[in-house]
Design a protein around this motif. Structure first.
Motif, PDB file in Angstrom:
ATOM      1  N   CYS A 189      37.375   6.223  96.961  1.00 13.22           N
ATOM      2  CA  CYS A 189      37.778   4.874  96.515  1.00 13.22           C
ATOM      3  C   CYS A 189      38.023   4.810  95.016  1.00 13.22           C
ATOM      4  O   CYS A 189      38.645   3.861  94.529  1.00 13.22           O
ATOM      5  N   VAL A 224      42.523   1.105  92.954  1.00  9.21           N
ATOM      6  CA  VAL A 224      41.858  -0.181  93.155  1.00  9.21           C
ATOM      7  C   VAL A 224      42.108  -0.709  94.565  1.00  9.21           C
ATOM      8  O   VAL A 224      41.261  -1.412  95.136  1.00  9.21           O
ATOM      9  N   GLU A 225      43.258  -0.366  95.149  1.00 10.25           N
ATOM     10  CA  GLU A 225      43.549  -0.818  96.509  1.00 10.25           C
ATOM     11  C   GLU A 225      42.564  -0.213  97.504  1.00 10.25           C
ATOM     12  O   GLU A 225      42.063  -0.906  98.407  1.00 10.25           O
ATOM     13  N   ARG A 227      39.172  -1.818  96.917  1.00 10.52           N
ATOM     14  CA  ARG A 227      39.135  -3.188  97.434  1.00 10.52           C
ATOM     15  C   ARG A 227      38.986  -3.207  98.955  1.00 10.52           C
ATOM     16  O   ARG A 227      38.241  -4.016  99.511  1.00 10.52           O
ATOM     17  N   SER A 228      39.687  -2.327  99.635  1.00 15.22           N
ATOM     18  CA  SER A 228      39.666  -2.334 101.101  1.00 15.22           C
ATOM     19  C   SER A 228      38.338  -1.848 101.674  1.00 15.22           C
ATOM     20  O   SER A 228      37.941  -2.241 102.777  1.00 15.22           O
ATOM     21  N   LYS A 275      39.000  -7.541  90.063  1.00 12.26           N
ATOM     22  CA  LYS A 275      40.085  -6.821  90.739  1.00 12.26           C
ATOM     23  C   LYS A 275      39.702  -6.381  92.145  1.00 12.26           C
ATOM     24  O   LYS A 275      40.570  -6.043  92.953  1.00 12.26           O
ATOM     25  N   LEU A 276      38.399  -6.398  92.433  1.00 13.62           N
ATOM     26  CA  LEU A 276      37.943  -5.970  93.755  1.00 13.62           C
ATOM     27  C   LEU A 276      37.773  -7.135  94.729  1.00 13.62           C
ATOM     28  O   LEU A 276      37.587  -6.916  95.916  1.00 13.62           O
ATOM     29  N   SER A 277      37.813  -8.359  94.211  1.00  9.88           N
ATOM     30  CA  SER A 277      37.595  -9.512  95.084  1.00  9.88           C
ATOM     31  C   SER A 277      38.778  -9.723  96.008  1.00  9.88           C
ATOM     32  O   SER A 277      39.930  -9.420  95.668  1.00  9.88           O
ATOM     33  N   GLN A 278      38.467 -10.255  97.197  1.00  7.82           N
ATOM     34  CA  GLN A 278      39.492 -10.500  98.217  1.00  7.82           C
ATOM     35  C   GLN A 278      39.320 -11.931  98.699  1.00  7.82           C
ATOM     36  O   GLN A 278      38.723 -12.198  99.737  1.00  7.82           O
ATOM     37  N   GLU A 280      36.032 -10.969 104.365  1.00  5.74           N
ATOM     38  CA  GLU A 280      36.117 -10.237 103.109  1.00  5.74           C
ATOM     39  C   GLU A 280      35.280 -10.930 102.047  1.00  5.74           C
ATOM     40  O   GLU A 280      34.827 -12.056 102.221  1.00  5.74           O
ATOM     41  N   ASP A 314      34.342 -12.282  98.092  1.00  6.04           N
ATOM     42  CA  ASP A 314      34.829 -12.712  96.788  1.00  6.04           C
ATOM     43  C   ASP A 314      33.754 -12.380  95.752  1.00  6.04           C
ATOM     44  O   ASP A 314      32.726 -11.777  96.073  1.00  6.04           O
TER      45      ASP A 314
END
Length: 287
Positions: free
Chosen positions: A11, A15-16, A19-20, A57-60, A66, A68
């Motif tokens: 990971c 960052v994608e 994040r996932s 940048k990791l929040s969804q 998911e 936040d």
């Protein structure tokens, strides 16, 4: 164990990917029936991802299932109260590191870490106390914004420690020692003035509290170097308040404090009399 560790390293590549997979790491951390070593690796991986990419940048936000920013913070703070010593220690060290490098600047985190440092439950945890004892002075001196964060958390900490809930572990905390340590970290004219004013308000909010005498003495010890005449006038006015519930010892302490403030005001007024400067801009000498 190896799979979790490898996934954490994977990971780091983008960052994608981070994040996932963040929800998976947080799920491992929260799953109390999972092996402690897996939970620990997942927790450390979470801190590593926040360190590299930042929490924002990791929040969804807005997607079901998911996380936040608040969800992530909730999980991390939860680990400070974990029954597992390894998780508590890893959480404290991780939050301290993120705060130190400004990846995370949250008054709730600072307050929790300060409580951990002084709570009797950590008395035998040498590594934890060493970590936090190094962290706080270093953090406060690193950036002006850091010191302001310590000052901002003071009102909440004062209220919480002076009036802890019934059956709260905070009742075991050495209140005056904890607050005295925080006062010693706060620096800068604005922050020191704000700390003094907040303390005076808290004293008069509950003059019968068993800690207010010690609190007044702590506030008296805060340096007033650099204060202007207006700063002294504000403090002096606040100390003129009257309350029928104030006992003799507290009143004597407050009177002594006010006398010291008034003497410093007179010193500045004398300096102004010998100059043509605006009295509001005349500052107390550094002594």
């Amino acid at each position: 164990l190896l799979a979790v560790e490898c996934l954490g390293l994977h990971c780091m590549l983008s960052v994608e990917r981070a994040r996932s997979h963040l929800p998976l790491f947080l799920a491992f951390v929260e799953h109390e029936e999972e092996e402690i070593q897996i939970r620990l690796l997942a927790l450390k991986a979470t801190f590593d991802l926040i360190m590299v990419f930042g929490a924002s940048k990791l929040s969804q936000n807005g997607n079901e299932g998911e996380y936040d920013d608040d969800d992530v913070m909730f999980v991390l703070l939860q680990q400070l109260d974990s029954e597992e010593h390894q998780l508590r220690l890893a959480a404290a060290e991780g939050l301290a590191k993120l705060s130190f490098v400004s990846r995370l600047l949250d008054e709730r985190v600072l307050q929790c870490l300060l409580v951990m440092l002084f709570h009797p439950s950590s008395e035998e945890d040498v590594r934890l106390r060493q970590c936090l004892a190094v962290f706080f002075p270093s953090f406060s001196l690193r950036r002006e914004e850091n010191n302001s964060s310590l000052c901002k958390m003071l009102p909440t900490l004062l209220s919480t420690l002076l009036r802890p809930p019934e059956d709260s572990p905070l009742r075991e905390l050495p209140t005056i020692q904890t607050l005295g340590y925080l006062y010693s970290l706060i620096d800068g004219v604005h922050n020191r003035r704000t700390a003094i004013i907040n303390t005076i308000h808290e004293i008069y909010a509950d003059v019968s509290n068993i800690h207010v005498k010690g609190l007044a003495k702590l506030a008296m010890s805060i340096s007033t170097n650099g204060f202007t005449l207006q700063h002294y006038q504000t403090i002096s006015t606040l100390l003129e308040q009257e309350d029928a519930g104030i006992d003799h010892l507290l009143q004597r302490t407050l009177n002594k404090w006010k006398a010291e403030i008034d003497n410093k005001m007179k010193e500045l007024e004398n300096v102004y009399d010998d100059s043509t400067s605006d009295p509001e801009e005349v500052k107390s000498p550094n002594k």
